[in-house]
Scaffold this motif. Structure first.
Motif, PDB file in Angstrom:
ATOM      1  N   ILE A  38     149.196  -3.880  53.685  1.00  0.00           N
ATOM      2  CA  ILE A  38     150.043  -3.027  54.518  1.00  0.00           C
ATOM      3  C   ILE A  38     149.696  -1.572  54.202  1.00  0.00           C
ATOM      4  O   ILE A  38     149.666  -1.167  53.049  1.00  0.00           O
ATOM      5  N   VAL A  39     149.422  -0.789  55.257  1.00  0.00           N
ATOM      6  CA  VAL A  39     149.113   0.630  55.050  1.00  0.00           C
ATOM      7  C   VAL A  39     150.245   1.534  55.516  1.00  0.00           C
ATOM      8  O   VAL A  39     150.334   2.683  55.100  1.00  0.00           O
ATOM      9  N   SER A  50     143.603  -3.906  58.450  1.00  0.00           N
ATOM     10  CA  SER A  50     142.668  -4.391  59.468  1.00  0.00           C
ATOM     11  C   SER A  50     142.965  -3.762  60.832  1.00  0.00           C
ATOM     12  O   SER A  50     142.041  -3.444  61.590  1.00  0.00           O
ATOM     13  N   GLU A  51     144.239  -3.537  61.160  1.00  0.00           N
ATOM     14  CA  GLU A  51     144.599  -2.900  62.422  1.00  0.00           C
ATOM     15  C   GLU A  51     144.161  -1.440  62.432  1.00  0.00           C
ATOM     16  O   GLU A  51     143.631  -0.945  63.433  1.00  0.00           O
ATOM     17  N   LEU A  52     144.370  -0.761  61.321  1.00  0.00           N
ATOM     18  CA  LEU A  52     143.945   0.635  61.213  1.00  0.00           C
ATOM     19  C   LEU A  52     142.424   0.729  61.310  1.00  0.00           C
ATOM     20  O   LEU A  52     141.895   1.595  62.017  1.00  0.00           O
ATOM     21  N   ASP A  53     141.727  -0.166  60.631  1.00  0.00           N
ATOM     22  CA  ASP A  53     140.261  -0.167  60.676  1.00  0.00           C
ATOM     23  C   ASP A  53     139.750  -0.370  62.104  1.00  0.00           C
ATOM     24  O   ASP A  53     138.797   0.286  62.532  1.00  0.00           O
ATOM     25  N   VAL A  75     141.071  11.898  57.209  1.00  0.00           N
ATOM     26  CA  VAL A  75     141.915  12.676  58.118  1.00  0.00           C
ATOM     27  C   VAL A  75     142.102  11.903  59.425  1.00  0.00           C
ATOM     28  O   VAL A  75     143.207  11.844  59.964  1.00  0.00           O
ATOM     29  N   LEU A  76     141.033  11.301  59.908  1.00  0.00           N
ATOM     30  CA  LEU A  76     141.103  10.511  61.132  1.00  0.00           C
ATOM     31  C   LEU A  76     142.096   9.357  60.979  1.00  0.00           C
ATOM     32  O   LEU A  76     142.899   9.087  61.868  1.00  0.00           O
ATOM     33  N   GLU A  77     142.043   8.678  59.830  1.00  0.00           N
ATOM     34  CA  GLU A  77     142.985   7.580  59.588  1.00  0.00           C
ATOM     35  C   GLU A  77     144.428   8.071  59.622  1.00  0.00           C
ATOM     36  O   GLU A  77     145.296   7.409  60.193  1.00  0.00           O
ATOM     37  N   VAL A  80     145.376   8.673  63.222  1.00  0.00           N
ATOM     38  CA  VAL A  80     145.572   7.423  63.941  1.00  0.00           C
ATOM     39  C   VAL A  80     146.923   6.807  63.587  1.00  0.00           C
ATOM     40  O   VAL A  80     147.646   6.316  64.445  1.00  0.00           O
ATOM     41  N   LEU A  81     147.267   6.859  62.310  1.00  0.00           N
ATOM     42  CA  LEU A  81     148.572   6.325  61.900  1.00  0.00           C
ATOM     43  C   LEU A  81     149.706   7.099  62.556  1.00  0.00           C
ATOM     44  O   LEU A  81     150.700   6.567  62.971  1.00  0.00           O
TER      45      LEU A  81
END
Length: 81
Positions: A38-39, A50-53, A75-77, A80-81
């Motif tokens: 979980i992120v 896996s969803e974030l990736d 930063v992109l991650e 996206v979150l």
């Protein structure tokens, strides 16, 4: 008859030992599979790594011809979150 009985016992022991070894091999294979984590949690939803990736990979694919327009991956991650 005694010799025959001891041979049956020996074969049985070998079979049981083989079954035990198979269980150990299966356990080792299962351990090597990566686990998702979980992120983030947004309201009642859980967001997995896996969803974030996948989401980040989609963005990277869209900007493949011009990657310099994108921020660094960390930063992109966060964006996206």
């Amino acid at each position: 008859m005694n010799k025959f009985l001891s041979q049956i016992v020996a074969v049985g022991c070998l079979l049981l030992a083989g079954l035990g070894a198979t269980g150990v091999v299966r356990a080792q294979v299962l351990i090597k599979e990566p686990l998702d984590r979980i992120v983030a949690i947004a309201e009642d939803d859980v967001i997995l790594q896996s969803e974030l990736d996948r989401a980040v990979a989609n963005i990277l694919a869209q900007y493949r011809s011009n990657p310099q327009q994108l921020p660094p991956r960390n930063v992109l991650e966060q964006q996206v979150l």
